[in-house]
Enzyme design. Structure first.
Site, PDB file in Angstrom:
ATOM      1  CD  GLU A 262       5.220 -20.011  20.262  1.00  0.00           C
ATOM      2  OE1 GLU A 262       4.791 -21.123  20.659  1.00  0.00           O
ATOM      3  OE2 GLU A 262       6.167 -19.891  19.470  1.00  0.00           O
TER       4      GLU A 262
ATOM      5  CB  CYS B  51       3.521 -22.569  27.041  1.00  0.00           C
ATOM      6  SG  CYS B  51       3.059 -20.834  27.134  1.00  0.00           S
TER       7      CYS B  51
END
Length: 512
Positions: A269, A303
């Site tokens: 990620e 994110c």
């Protein structure tokens, strides 16, 4: 420089979470730590909170050896029994929800509402995992051979490693751990070195539940330490079948190369650089409300934070006007103050990234419409920033992990999709429209190339029921919901002959 006094006693919730002024930063079945001392700081004022004794390579090795010794017992525990443990972890997190959310806010810097929301994500994944522990299914596959039965069977990987980042020091561990535990894996977790108190507090909660139920507490072990030492050991350790890594693209490349060179698995990620598109037929009030949080929530350090706002030329001026009115009203303050909407960025490195980013933006023709400066007060605060810029500028393709929002004018849906996809990252994207043709083009094969493709909501704030992750330099990993659980298990195709004959597949004859 004189050593700062610790402010630990200013925050009673720290003691309620089992923390102390000086904490051991490794759990291998018992709390230990023989490395150097680390101080953790409050981004809201720059003051020291507490100290942590870091793990060494030897401490790390003790964690893996302890997990190896407990591996058979935990892997052979029925999945619904493991699910019951996870259910109780969810209950324990509920009991500590406010305190743990406050700690996330204190140490990371996000506002308390978001800190509590982050712990809630861990609780939600526990609820999800409990149900999953009774419903993980294989397949019965028709066999072409008479008297044969074929099926898929899923078994635990065994030992895995999780490396999490500062921005979600609790939730991302939860996404992985909740699923890994019901799958039968044992985990060694390395949290960010700047949020070690969160790692310690979460580990205490989880391992207490394991111990109370009579299971090996080392189904979760934890190390606090530098990436160059314990981090390198973790990614190079062939005993760990999977490494789940959340962090920057540059380090993610290193993790991927290292782990795959030993034929391990990864869940990556990495960078986001997310875009939202506002078409001329959109509900502008809905879009405006959805995008403010996406851009400034967690001080632009999610994110999935909104980085690029692609606005149709017909509504561009009205949207920019709304944003310019809204940004000065965003309440800036310490993360634990109830009125705060924008807390500090995490540390001085983030302030430097912000200020250097602004200078580079100006060099590339960008125009700062609002913000762009450090806020002169104690702590690491910066102004939320609006920048008008050409969408093809190089700086736009580089994710700045700070609250800077690019405003980019587009002519139609095709240009919007082209602009959205014209960056190396591919995590989250969002389209505001009432046009069904736009919607299905956006979701289709020639639409957004992201792992998360939203419509009429912002790009941030993903739910745990769906698989979370992205494409391209975001890494291709998927965590949390959908069928992400399969990454934590190994699949075996099993063929059983219950007849007295031995026919071969494809009709092959081999008589001897």
């Amino acid at each position: 420089m004189a050593e700062q006094a610790l402010t630990f006693n200013d925050f009673p919730f720290l003691a309620r979470l089992g923390l102390k002024e000086v904490n051991q930063g490794c759990f291998n079945g018992t709390w230990c730590g023989s490395g150097s001392e680390l101080t953790t700081y409050n981004p809201s004022n720059g003051k020291a909170i507490a100290k942590v004794i870091q793990a060494t390579e030897e401490d790390y090795e003790s964690c893996v050896q302890a997990m190896t010794a407990a591996k058979k017992e935990w892997m052979e525990t029925p999945a619904p029994k493991r699910g019951e443990v996870v259910r109780q972890i969810g209950l324990a997190l509920r009991e500590h929800l406010d305190d743990l959310g406050s700690l996330v806010a204190l140490e990371m810097g996000k506002i308390k509402k978001e800190g509590v929301g982050e712990v809630q994500e861990f609780i939600d994944i526990c609820d999800y995992a409990v149900g999953l522990s009774r419903s993980m299914e294989g397949k019965v596959i028709p066999s072409e051979r008479p008297g044969h039965f074929m099926l898929e069977n899923w078994n635990p990987l065994g030992l895995i490693g999780i490396i999490t980042a500062f921005n979600f020091p609790c939730a991302v561990a939860g996404w992985n751990l909740g699923i890994a535990m019901i799958c039968g894996d044992l985990t060694v977790w390395k949290g960010a070195s700047t949020t070690p108190l969160v790692s310690i507090a979460v580990t205490k909660i989880v391992t207490d539940v394991l111990e109370k139920n009579g299971y090996p507490s080392v189904a979760l072990t934890m190390v606090t330490g530098p990436g160059r030492t314990v981090g390198e050991m973790l990614i190079n350790d062939s005993r760990l079948q999977l490494i789940s890594f959340t962090g920057s693209t540059s380090i993610g490349k290193r993790v991927s190369t290292t782990v795959h060179s030993r034929f391990g698995r990864t869940i990556l990620e990495l960078g986001g650089n997310n875009a939202a598109v506002i078409m001329d037929d959109a509900d502008l009030e809905l879009a405006y409300k959805g995008l403010i949080f996406a851009a400034v929530g967690t001080a632009g350090q999610r994110c999935t934070s909104l980085r690029r706002l692609l606005i149709h030329e017909k509504v561009y001026d009205s949207i920019v006007e709304k944003l310019l009115k809204a940004y000065p009203t965003i309440q800036v303050g310490a993360s634990l103050e109830d009125s705060t909407l924008l807390g500090p960025v995490h540390n001085e490195a983030a302030v430097t990234e912000y200020l250097e980013g602004i200078e580079e933006i100006k060099k590339q023709g960008g125009k700062v419409l609002y913000g762009g400066k450090r806020i002169e007060r104690e702590g690491t605060f910066v102004e939320p920033c609006l920048v008008e810029i050409d969408g093809n500028a190089d700086i736009v393709k580089t994710e700045l992990f700070v609250p800077i929002l690019y405003l980019i004018k587009i002519k139609d849906i095709d240009q919007a999709i082209e602009m959205q996809n014209n960056v190396p990252q591919g995590l989250s994207s969002s389209l505001f429209t009432k046009n069904l043709q736009h919607l299905f083009k956006w979701m289709g094969p020639s639409g957004s190339d992201c792992g998360i493709v939203n419509t009429n909501i912002g790009p941030s704030g993903a739910e745990i029921g769906g698989a979370f992750g992205g494409e391209k330099e975001t890494g291709g990993g998927r965590e949390a919901g959908s069928d992400s659980w399969k990454q934590y298990m190994r699949r075996a195709t099993c063929c059983i002959n219950f007849s007295d004959a031995l026919p071969l597949a494809q009709g092959i004859k081999f008589d001897v």
